[in-house]
Design an enzyme around this catalytic site. Structure first.
Site, PDB file in Angstrom:
ATOM      1  N   ASP A   1       0.907  -1.338   0.146  1.00 44.02           N
ATOM      2  CA  ASP A   1      -0.133  -0.103   0.018  1.00 44.02           C
ATOM      3  C   ASP A   1       1.089   1.329   0.167  1.00 44.02           C
ATOM      4  OD1 ASP A   1      -1.855   1.930   0.545  1.00 44.02           O
ATOM      5  OD2 ASP A   1      -2.536   1.154   1.985  1.00 44.02           O
TER       6      ASP A   1
ATOM      7  N   TYR B   1      -2.520  13.752 -13.363  1.00 42.40           N
ATOM      8  CA  TYR B   1      -1.473  12.977 -13.670  1.00 42.40           C
ATOM      9  C   TYR B   1      -0.154  13.663 -14.410  1.00 42.40           C
ATOM     10  CZ  TYR B   1       0.024   8.712 -16.156  1.00 42.40           C
ATOM     11  OH  TYR B   1       1.054   7.538 -16.584  1.00 42.40           O
TER      12      TYR B   1
ATOM     13  N   LYS C   1       3.599  13.072 -12.944  1.00 40.95           N
ATOM     14  CA  LYS C   1       4.553  12.668 -13.733  1.00 40.95           C
ATOM     15  C   LYS C   1       5.631  13.714 -13.963  1.00 40.95           C
ATOM     16  CE  LYS C   1       3.072   8.295 -14.230  1.00 40.95           C
ATOM     17  NZ  LYS C   1       3.678   7.124 -13.466  1.00 40.95           N
TER      18      LYS C   1
ATOM     19  N   VAL D   1       0.980   3.399 -24.518  1.00 40.83           N
ATOM     20  CA  VAL D   1       1.182   1.849 -24.838  1.00 40.83           C
ATOM     21  C   VAL D   1      -0.301   1.306 -24.706  1.00 40.83           C
ATOM     22  CG1 VAL D   1       2.134  -0.163 -23.745  1.00 40.83           C
ATOM     23  CG2 VAL D   1       3.492   1.866 -23.555  1.00 40.83           C
TER      24      VAL D   1
ATOM     25  N   THR E   1      -2.901  -1.049 -23.476  1.00 40.91           N
ATOM     26  CA  THR E   1      -3.123  -2.019 -22.383  1.00 40.91           C
ATOM     27  C   THR E   1      -4.480  -2.542 -22.250  1.00 40.91           C
ATOM     28  OG1 THR E   1      -3.818  -0.329 -20.675  1.00 40.91           O
ATOM     29  CG2 THR E   1      -1.460  -0.969 -20.949  1.00 40.91           C
TER      30      THR E   1
END
Length: 255
Positions: free
Chosen positions: A65, A159, A163, A192, A194
């Site tokens: 966690d 995000y 990043k 990518v 997924t």
């Protein structure tokens, strides 16, 4: 010249966070194939246990966690207990994203994204580095950032900010840890394919995004294999603080 040996991870112990996901599992398989023992760490423990069974020897699954520093310490301790040495390859892969306009983004969502992608990565890097320093061992930390840490798109403010912060954290840690022979680099994948995003990229909006990639295709996990091995192994012995983008040229496309 022993090129195979240059990329070998024989005798190394690698911890991969987010090992239950598509990229994390791929990274774990690559490191294991290169000779490393792997610690598969994630909240979804059954998926990690299944992967450990697939890999056979030199693999152990541990719960993790990222919000809990004590749980992070326990994950590292479990890896050391399993393989008799500190984790000297650390892949900070765990990440979450929320796609929503910034004006509608809840504070709790911001905190959740920044908590995993930036705070959690820092806590893992700090714990791993502390253990390596205490043991007098060298090591390699690979932070999995994103091209959204280098450029932006709409709807992913938290995000992208996290990043980008991870890239700057990579550089800051690289400066501080170099004297301890711990290298810190970042791998910045482009888009990518997924299981989570496959449906989106089949839409008109997704196809339009693919057309903005100079190579005109999405990346695959296999496209990241070489860069990961480079940054994890002695092949990058004189690299630290670097950001390696694997994105088909997306991050340099002015469109």
């Amino acid at each position: 010249m022993d090129l195979a040996g240059l990329f070998s991870l024989e005798g190394r112990v690698a911890l991969v966070t987010g090992a239950s996901g598509t990229l994390g599992a791929h990274f774990a398989r690559v490191l294991h194939a290169a000779g490393a023992a792997v610690v598969l760490a994630a909240r979804r423990l059954p998926a990690c246990e299944s992967l450990a069974a697939e890999l056979g020897g030199r693999a152990v699954a541990v719960p993790l966690d990222l919000a809990d520093p004590a749980a992070i310490a326990s994950a590292f301790a479990a890896g050391e207990a399993a393989f008799g040495a500190p984790c000297d390859v650390i892949v900070n892969n765990a990440g979450v994203a929320v796609t929503q306009p910034a004006l509608e983004l809840a504070t709790e969502a911001w905190d959740a994204v920044a908590g995993v992608n930036l705070r959690g990565a820092f806590l893992v890097a700090r714990e791993g580095a502390r253990r390596l320093v205490a043991a007098g061992r060298s090591g390699a930390i690979v932070n999995i950032s994103s091209i959204l840490g280098l450029r932006v798109t709409a709807g992913v403010a938290a995000y992208a900010a996290a990043k980008a912060g991870l890239i700057q954290l990579t550089r800051a840690l690289a400066v501080e840890l170099a004297r301890h022979r711990i290298r810190v680099n970042a791998l910045a994948p482009g888009y990518v394919e997924t299981d989570m995003n496959r449906a989106f990229f089949a839409t008109d909006a997704g196809q339009a995004m693919i057309r903005r990639i100079p190579t005109r295709r999405l990346g695959t996990p296999a496209d990241l294999t070489g860069a990961l091995l480079l940054l994890a192994s002695d092949a990058s012995a004189h690299m630290t603080g670097a950001v390696v983008a694997v994105d088909g040229g997306h991050s340099i496309n002015p469109l």
